[in-house]
Write a protein that holds these residues in place. Structure first.
Motif, PDB file in Angstrom:
ATOM      1  N   ASN A 796       5.081 -30.969   7.019  1.00 36.97           N
ATOM      2  CA  ASN A 796       4.002 -31.176   7.995  1.00 36.97           C
ATOM      3  C   ASN A 796       4.319 -30.500   9.332  1.00 36.97           C
ATOM      4  OD1 ASN A 796       2.563 -32.696   6.171  1.00 36.97           O
ATOM      5  ND2 ASN A 796       3.486 -34.641   6.841  1.00 36.97           N
ATOM      6  N   SER A 797       5.589 -30.496   9.741  1.00 32.70           N
ATOM      7  CA  SER A 797       5.959 -29.888  11.023  1.00 32.70           C
ATOM      8  C   SER A 797       5.904 -28.368  10.954  1.00 32.70           C
ATOM      9  CB  SER A 797       7.366 -30.337  11.428  1.00 32.70           C
ATOM     10  OG  SER A 797       7.412 -31.730  11.582  1.00 32.70           O
ATOM     11  N   LEU A 798       6.295 -27.772   9.826  1.00 34.58           N
ATOM     12  CA  LEU A 798       6.320 -26.314   9.714  1.00 34.58           C
ATOM     13  C   LEU A 798       4.924 -25.709   9.619  1.00 34.58           C
ATOM     14  CD1 LEU A 798       9.335 -25.463   7.407  1.00 34.58           C
ATOM     15  CD2 LEU A 798       9.038 -24.898   9.800  1.00 34.58           C
ATOM     16  N   GLY A 799       3.931 -26.496   9.373  1.00 34.84           N
ATOM     17  CA  GLY A 799       2.578 -25.932   9.320  1.00 34.84           C
ATOM     18  C   GLY A 799       2.074 -25.507  10.680  1.00 34.84           C
ATOM     19  N   GLN A 800       2.741 -25.873  11.743  1.00 36.66           N
ATOM     20  CA  GLN A 800       2.239 -25.597  13.081  1.00 36.66           C
ATOM     21  C   GLN A 800       2.671 -24.243  13.639  1.00 36.66           C
ATOM     22  OE1 GLN A 800       3.451 -29.033  15.271  1.00 36.66           O
ATOM     23  NE2 GLN A 800       2.236 -30.466  14.020  1.00 36.66           N
ATOM     24  N   PRO A 801       3.953 -23.782  13.508  1.00 36.31           N
ATOM     25  CA  PRO A 801       4.320 -22.485  14.109  1.00 36.31           C
ATOM     26  C   PRO A 801       3.539 -21.308  13.523  1.00 36.31           C
ATOM     27  CG  PRO A 801       6.271 -23.771  13.577  1.00 36.31           C
ATOM     28  CD  PRO A 801       5.117 -24.453  12.955  1.00 36.31           C
ATOM     29  N   LEU A 802       3.223 -21.267  12.254  1.00 39.35           N
ATOM     30  CA  LEU A 802       2.492 -20.171  11.595  1.00 39.35           C
ATOM     31  C   LEU A 802       1.182 -20.712  11.045  1.00 39.35           C
ATOM     32  CD1 LEU A 802       5.493 -18.600   9.626  1.00 39.35           C
ATOM     33  CD2 LEU A 802       4.673 -18.003  11.902  1.00 39.35           C
ATOM     34  N   GLU A 803       0.432 -21.384  11.900  1.00 37.82           N
ATOM     35  CA  GLU A 803      -0.738 -22.110  11.437  1.00 37.82           C
ATOM     36  C   GLU A 803      -1.795 -21.169  10.873  1.00 37.82           C
ATOM     37  OE1 GLU A 803      -3.847 -25.531  13.044  1.00 37.82           O
ATOM     38  OE2 GLU A 803      -2.399 -24.600  14.414  1.00 37.82           O
ATOM     39  N   LYS A 804      -2.143 -20.085  11.590  1.00 44.78           N
ATOM     40  CA  LYS A 804      -3.192 -19.175  11.116  1.00 44.78           C
ATOM     41  C   LYS A 804      -2.752 -18.461   9.841  1.00 44.78           C
ATOM     42  CE  LYS A 804      -5.244 -18.336  15.679  1.00 44.78           C
ATOM     43  NZ  LYS A 804      -5.602 -17.312  16.692  1.00 44.78           N
ATOM     44  N   LEU A 805      -1.481 -18.075   9.798  1.00 47.29           N
ATOM     45  CA  LEU A 805      -0.966 -17.413   8.595  1.00 47.29           C
ATOM     46  C   LEU A 805      -1.022 -18.357   7.395  1.00 47.29           C
ATOM     47  CD1 LEU A 805       0.204 -14.631   7.891  1.00 47.29           C
ATOM     48  CD2 LEU A 805       2.490 -15.581   8.229  1.00 47.29           C
TER      49      LEU A 805
END
Length: 921
Positions: A796-805
């Protein structure tokens, strides 16, 4: 059939000296027809044996063989099936029933008739005939004959004898001398008849020639008769002479018999007098000992014991019939009764005086708390009493009564004599002893428990007020203080005397009961292990003092009152007393209804006496347990282990003893307090509230469970009741699991996955370190929950830095899932190569590092410092980021082949980003 009968007689029965009398051709009913013959035979030699033989024709030749034989005496019943109709079937009942089917009804009837005749002749009508026609039986026995077989040829066969070899030779020589013996039988018979007549005439002439010898014989007989008459006359004269001699001998015999009877009576009278003198006489020394013997000195007691035993022996002598009518015997019995009553009265008075003297002696030197201490202790509000407690607390011991027991045991044999002769006085002494000892023990035990309670309360004072109550109003505090002093200002030994101790001075007070919630917040000084150890030692000291006291008293009662040998009738020494407990009513003695009847064994009497003497022990123990539980609820763990051990020890010594029963009842109370302690911890977990403004971290009841488990493992090491702790562990850990999830769901500041991950990691670490075998399943479950929520938090946390990708490639995977070929995805308007390059350009290496740095800071805010999981989570995020990177590159390679599109950063760059961010913080 005649030829067969002849062949069977010749081949089978003649060699065995048997004659065939009846035969029937049969086969077994209901089966495949295999013909055989049933034969009725008799032996030619006496005694005659009657048999039924089964004969079968051989399959390999034209000869017969004997197959089975039954004795006719073993036959119990013959069943002809039907007496009115023709039926070839019949049954023979030997050891089992044999069912036969005859070749014809006539043969069956003939064979049954033959069996009936043999039964009449040889078996005295033993066999029973069923469904046989009476007409058939009547035809077998013609009128005028009884007890013999008629009809047929059995009589003839009985008279018939076969010719011997010599007789056959004589007949053959006679027939050879007559030429026409065969050709003309009539002439041969006539010749034989003439020769017989000649022989008869010669016999008659021989008889007539012997007439002279007959006359001589008759003359000799007449002479013999005359001689007999002469002898009879002489015998008659001799008999008359002997008759007179007989009368004289009878008179002499009568005189001798009377002399012998007189001698026998004199001997018996001498025996009776000797018996009465030996067994009904009491020496003067014994009489003096019973009347005036010294009951204080050892020699005097020994003399009284010997005299009482001699008196009892004289009184219990088995008198013979008629003795009770003798005046001397009656006088001796009255003397014995008077001596018995006198000595019983002296003994009773003396033992009563001994009881009073010993009671006063021990009451004077009994354990006590000084009066100035009783009146001053806990009397001044605000006064620090720790110094007073340490200076004036008496020694925690119970006085020994071995001197009293030793003195009284000298009278044990006299008590046994009193029990056998004066039951009422024996029972009166028993009640007197129980009454005095119950009052003495009540004082000693009350003071003993009073000291124990003050020592327990002293442990809390020395711990700097850890045992203080929560802040309350001054009026309530004053009311509690007054309840301690009572109207007389003394510290009593009841349950309510010390269960509300207060420590005044400081305005900040904490709850006296430890819990899983507040344990996590207590300081090291508040959790002073020495304080609990001191309580444990005090409780152990109490039990160690009570155990030998009860055992010694029960042993003394059994020996002194002689209650360990034979069943007897016990007096109602104690009345039923009950005590209200949390779980209902605990009965000290059997119900009231049982006391209206006599008890059946002496063990019941010992138990009742112990209940009366130590009636305050169970109450005081429950009061002490309540105080210990109020001081610290975790004290119930110590008390459960100690009490279980002492109950186990007492049951090994005597399962039915008073000590075993009493400690068992108290153990129920301790176990109930232990269960309440566990339920209280669970209830406080359910009532926990978390702050909405600060992060959650490790929940207090999670750390509290860790400390509880460490304490419990220390206390229950090698304990007998480990099962109770295991059940409590299971209840507590399930409550911890449930409330961790509850708090995680309610948490607003800290993400749910972080709360679950940190707390279940802490639980898993605790269970792995303590190695509690009954919680292996929960340890694996905690590890599983920790791993799952760690993975969930990372994803859930890693979905934020590369959200558009992430969103772009999710759309690509959705098109592929809908059926679009991978190489055709680049032709979709929203997912063509230009859109892909635009999204990739938004995430250069610098932006990715910046996003990861922000992510690190956010994770650092979420996690608490206690568990040190930051690096673990960061390493998991690195692995997940690399996995996503490889997944994106794989999708680009499959859906955009040959496009040359790549990410703005490499895996090596990512590793450097993660490493530098971790080092910089």
């Amino acid at each position: 059939m005649t030829a067969i009968k002849h062949a069977l007689q010749r081949d089978i029965f003649t060699p065995n000296d048997e004659r065939l009398l009846g035969i029937v051709n049969v086969c077994k009913a209901g089966k495949k027809k295999k013909n055989c013959f049933l034969c009725a035979t008799v032996t030619t030699e006496r005694p005659v044996q009657v048999k039924v033989v089964k004969v079968k024709k051989s399959d390999k030749g034209d000869f017969y063989k004997r197959q089975q034989t039954w004795e006719l005496r073993d036959l119990t019943e013959v069943d002809a099936k039907d007496a009115s109709k023709e039926n070839p079937e019949f049954d023979l009942h030997f050891e089992k029933v044999y069912r036969w089917l005859a070749s014809s009804t006539a043969e069956k009837n003939s064979f049954i008739s033959c069996i009936w005749k043999l039964n009449q002749r040889y078996l005295r009508k033993k066999v029973e005939f069923v469904n046989v026609s009476s007409q058939l039986l009547e035809e077998s026995v013609p009128s005028g004959e009884s007890q013999s077989v008629a009809g047929g040829d059995e009589d003839a066969l009985d008279d018939y004898q076969e010719l011997s070899t010599r007789e056959e030779q004589d007949i053959e020589s006679m027939m050879e001398m007559c030429e026409y013996a065969i050709s003309n039988a009539e002439a041969f018979a006539e010749q034989l008849s003439k020769e017989l007549q000649v022989l008869d005439g010669a016999n008659i002439q021989s008889i007539m020639a012997s007439e002279k010898q007959v006359n001589i014989l008759m003359q000799l007989l007449d002479e013999a008769l005359s001689e007999v008459d002469t002898i009879e006359g002489k015998l008659s004269s001799y008999e008359e002479m002997l008759q007179s001699v007989k009368e004289q001998m009878d008179q002499i015999s009568q005189s001798n018999r009377l002399i012998q009877i007189s001698s026998t009576n004199n001997g018996k009278l001498l025996d009776e007098i000797q018996f009465l003198v030996n067994y009904m006489d009491l020496s003067k020394g014994h009489i003096r000992a019973l009347q005036d013997g010294d009951l204080t000195s050892p020699k005097g007691i020994e003399a009284c014991i010997n005299a009482s035993e001699a008196l009892l022996q004289c009184m219990n002598v088995a008198l013979r019939p008629g003795h009770e009518k003798l005046m001397a015997v009656t006088q001796q019995q009255l003397l014995f009764a008077e001596l018995r009553d006198t000595f019983a009265r002296r003994l009773t008075n003396h033992l009563n005086n001994v009881f009073v003297h010993q009671f006063n002696h021990f009451s004077h030197f009994k354990m006590t708390i000084p009066q100035f201490y009783r009146s001053s202790c806990l009397s001044l509000p605000g006064h620090d009493q720790s110094s007073t407690l340490s200076q004036h607390t008496a020694e925690l011991t119970l006085p020994k009564h071995s001197p009293l027991h030793r003195d009284l045991l000298r009278y044990a044999k006299l008590m046994e004599w009193l029990k056998n002769t004066h039951r009422e006085k024996y029972e009166g002494l028993s009640r007197t002893y129980v009454d005095y000892m119950s009052r003495l023990y009540e004082r000693e035990i009350k003071d003993f428990f009073e000291v124990a309670k003050i020592k327990m309360a002293g442990t809390t004072k020395e711990a700097k007020g850890k045992f203080a109550t929560l802040p309350r109003k001054e009026s309530a505090l004053k009311q509690e203080t007054e309840s301690l002093h009572g109207s007389s200002g003394k510290l009593t030994g009841s349950t309510s005397s010390l269960n509300k101790l207060t420590v005044q001075g400081s305005n900040s007070r904490r709850s006296q009961s430890s819990s899983l919630l507040d344990m996590g917040n207590m300081s090291a000084s508040d959790l002073d292990v020495a304080d609990r150890t001191k309580f444990d030692k005090i409780f152990e000291q109490v039990l160690s003092e009570l155990e030998p006291l009860c055992l010694a008293e029960q042993d003394f009662i059994s020996k002194f009152f002689k209650l360990q040998q034979h069943p007897t009738v016990a007096p109602p020494l104690a009345q039923p007393e009950t005590e209200e407990s949390d779980g209902g009513t605990l009965s000290r003695v059997p119900p009231q209804a049982e006391h209206r009847h006599s008890l059946s064994s002496e063990k019941d009497m010992v138990r009742l006496m112990m209940n009366k003497i130590f009636q305050s022990i169970e109450t005081e123990l429950n009061s002490l347990i309540a105080l210990g539980d109020k001081i610290d609820s975790f004290n119930s763990l110590y008390m459960l282990v100690k009490m279980s051990h002492h109950v186990w020890t007492a049951e090994n010594v005597d399962p039915a003893s008073y000590l075993s029963t009493t400690l068992g009842n108290v153990l129920v109370t301790v176990k109930r307090n232990f269960d309440k302690c566990i339920s209280g911890q669970i209830r406080q977990m359910e009532e926990v509230k978390i702050s909405k403004k600060s992060k959650v971290g490790i929940l207090p009841f999670v750390t509290g469970f860790e400390e509880f488990a460490e304490l419990a493992e220390t206390i229950f090491r090698n304990a007998e009741r480990r099962g109770d702790l295991d059940k409590a562990y299971v209840k507590l850990i399930r409550a911890v699991f449930m409330n961790v999830e509850k708090v995680a769901n309610e948490s607003q500041k800290t993400p749910r996955d972080v709360v679950m991950m940190e707390n279940f990691h802490h639980i898993f670490s605790t269970l792995s370190r303590l190695k509690i075998s009954c919680l292996d399943a929960e340890r694996r479950e905690a590890k599983h929950k920790y791993t799952d929520h760690l993975q969930s938090y990372v994803i859930n946390s890693l979905g934020q830095p590369l959200e558009k990708l992430n969103h772009f490639f999710e759309g690509v995977e959705a098109r592929v899932a809908q059926g679009v070929r991978e190489e055709e995805v680049s032709y979709q308007l929203a997912f063509n190569k230009q859109e892909l390059r635009k999204v990739i350009k938004e995430y250069p290496g610098k932006e990715v590092k910046k996003g990861l740095d922000n992510l690190y800071k956010k994770v650092d805010k979420h996690l608490c410092e206690e568990e040190s999981l930051l690096q673990v989570v960061w390493h998991s995020m690195q692995d997940e980021f690399i996995r996503q990177y490889k997944h994106f590159e794989d999708l680009i390679g499959r859906c955009y082949p040959g496009s040359g599109i790549t990410m703005e950063f490499t895996i090596q760059d990512m590793l450097e980003y993660f490493s530098s961010i971790a080092q910089s913080h």
